[in-house]
Design a protein around this motif. Sequence first.
Motif, short mmCIF file in Angstrom:
data_model
loop_
_atom_site.label_atom_id
_atom_site.label_comp_id
_atom_site.label_asym_id
_atom_site.label_seq_id
_atom_site.Cartn_x
_atom_site.Cartn_y
_atom_site.Cartn_z
N ALA A 61 1.33 -1.28 0.07
CA ALA A 61 0.24 -0.16 -0.24
C ALA A 61 0.78 1.04 -0.17
O ALA A 61 0.79 2.23 -0.61
N LYS A 62 1.76 0.97 0.71
CA LYS A 62 2.31 2.57 0.46
C LYS A 62 3.47 2.56 -0.55
O LYS A 62 4.59 3.47 -0.76
N ASP A 63 4.31 0.98 -1.18
CA ASP A 63 5.50 0.88 -1.85
C ASP A 63 6.46 1.90 -0.85
O ASP A 63 7.74 2.33 -1.26
N ARG A 64 6.35 0.85 -0.21
CA ARG A 64 7.76 0.97 0.78
C ARG A 64 8.65 0.03 0.30
O ARG A 64 8.77 -1.06 0.40
N PRO A 65 9.83 0.38 0.46
CA PRO A 65 10.80 -0.64 0.51
C PRO A 65 10.97 -1.93 1.36
O PRO A 65 10.70 -1.55 3.15
N PRO A 148 3.39 1.94 9.77
CA PRO A 148 4.04 2.91 9.54
C PRO A 148 3.71 3.95 9.10
O PRO A 148 2.12 3.85 9.80
N SER A 149 3.94 5.05 9.42
CA SER A 149 3.52 6.27 9.37
C SER A 149 2.98 6.23 7.76
O SER A 149 3.29 5.78 6.89
N ALA A 150 1.17 6.87 7.78
CA ALA A 150 0.54 6.46 6.80
C ALA A 150 0.65 7.68 5.52
O ALA A 150 -0.04 8.90 5.13
N ASN A 151 1.38 7.20 4.61
CA ASN A 151 1.92 8.75 4.07
C ASN A 151 2.37 7.26 2.85
O ASN A 151 3.41 6.42 3.16
N THR A 152 2.95 7.66 1.15
CA THR A 152 3.42 6.83 0.64
C THR A 152 4.18 7.28 0.83
O THR A 152 5.08 8.08 1.31
N PRO A 156 5.98 13.57 2.81
CA PRO A 156 6.36 14.01 3.98
C PRO A 156 4.91 12.94 4.97
O PRO A 156 4.46 13.04 4.47
N SER A 157 5.01 12.71 6.10
CA SER A 157 4.43 12.07 7.13
C SER A 157 2.28 12.87 7.39
O SER A 157 2.35 13.99 6.95
N ALA A 158 1.95 12.36 7.37
CA ALA A 158 0.83 12.38 7.19
C ALA A 158 -0.03 12.68 8.68
O ALA A 158 0.25 12.06 9.87
N LEU A 185 5.32 15.34 14.88
CA LEU A 185 6.32 14.53 14.28
C LEU A 185 6.42 13.07 14.46
O LEU A 185 5.85 12.89 15.80
N GLU A 186 7.39 12.55 14.22
CA GLU A 186 7.34 11.20 15.11
C GLU A 186 8.18 10.85 16.09
O GLU A 186 8.89 11.51 16.78
N SER A 187 8.03 9.40 16.37
CA SER A 187 8.34 9.01 17.77
C SER A 187 10.36 9.38 17.91
O SER A 187 10.58 9.29 16.82
N LYS A 241 17.13 10.19 1.56
CA LYS A 241 15.85 11.61 0.64
C LYS A 241 14.42 10.71 1.48
O LYS A 241 14.18 9.40 1.70
N HIS A 242 13.53 11.36 1.87
CA HIS A 242 12.97 11.19 2.60
C HIS A 242 11.92 12.29 2.99
O HIS A 242 12.20 13.32 3.18
N TYR A 243 10.59 11.96 4.02
CA TYR A 243 9.94 14.07 3.56
C TYR A 243 9.42 14.52 2.57
O TYR A 243 10.23 15.31 3.29
MG MG Z 1 7.44 6.86 7.98
#
Ligand code: MG
Length: 356
Positions: A61-65, A148-152, A156-158, A185-187, A241-243
């Motif tokens: 769903a996230k296209d997460r590696p 995980p955070s609910a973003n693709t 940026p995180s949702a 911001l995340e934990s 590369k993130h957010y």
């Molecule tokens: Mg995340």
Amino acid sequence: MTYSVNTRILQLDSQQLDAQLIAIASDVIRQGGLVAFPTETVYGLGANALDSEAIKRIYLAKDRPTSDPIIAHIMTIEQLEQLAVNIPDVAYQLAHTLMPGALTFVLKRASHIPDNIATGLDTVAVRMPNHPIAQALIRASGVPIAAPSANTFTRPSATTASHVLEDLNGRVDIILDGGATSIGLESTVVDLTQEPPVILRPGGITVEQLREIIPNVKMSPHYISTEANEAVSASPGQMIKHYSPNAEVLLFSGELDAVIGEMQQCASEFIAQGKRVGVLIADEDFPLFDKHVEVKTLGARDDLETISHNLFASLRILDGLNVDMILVRDFGRSGLGTAVWDRLLRAAEGKVITVG
Ligand code: MG
Ligand code: TXA
């Protein structure tokens, strides 16, 4: 291949939870589906942490590696023992003071916990969120929830349900809408399998708060690095590369007046090249930029809580305005500033302009 479903949004009042709606969502978790839910940090994309097929759906769903491991969310300190083995005393010391909260432990993984939550590592990340909806969902599901955070991936995180919908419409069964998250911001991720423990990602619990309990806690420097190094494999999600919004982000660091001067000049140059420019600044900086740039203010200069709360949402807003460039200033490195700097550095993919 992806995970393709009809997404339903359920509105919830955090102060007065509707048990029927929580029951609908927890049924989906138990059946192996995906539920996005608010925590006090950012929204999570949840699945049954004991079900490797459900965890697989998160990555799709996230296209997460599949090299980026996922945090398991729990309700009680006792549940740590459901997920981890060889738990050091310091975990309980931290848990009794800082949990529930914006803190994640990396511990040795219990053998019955699916490999793919931790991408095959022998560890598992665990967090107890401090949000009534997250807690009710975990309780009603009766299992720990991998989220995980609910973003693709790389977005940026949702921090609101509409951010989740923007990224994951048709890829998540249910979104529990509990309004904007408070911290934004995340934990903080701290690896307790090492001695002394190591902060792998700065976040909502500050380094200063951790030092009160673990005076020798180490700050892993890998998030400052711009190239792959061995520390990256210690926390595989920490690539630079993130957010990233779609626009190119430049981060300006140094003495404040010089930073503002350089941002003004860069903005004029980009505008002269026909580019659309956005700036992310403090409230007090607002009068210093003219009408030709899209200005988003994050909060008063010293109010890092408000700045953190607004950061990801503001990156998304500027992206929605189709700017080509986002110029952002450094907000310092103390308290929540460490986490803000980390996220900005990665949004900028390491492009820092140091002035003065
Ligand atoms: Mg995340
Ligand atoms: O606040 C948060 O932590 C949010 C909410 C939803 O709880 N979750 C979150 O998850 O930010 P995610 O997947 O976006 O980031 C988790 C971070 C990644 O940097 C990942 O590499 C690290 O935690 N992580 C997870 N499991 C790990 C493990 N076993 N060892 C080392 N790092 C781990």
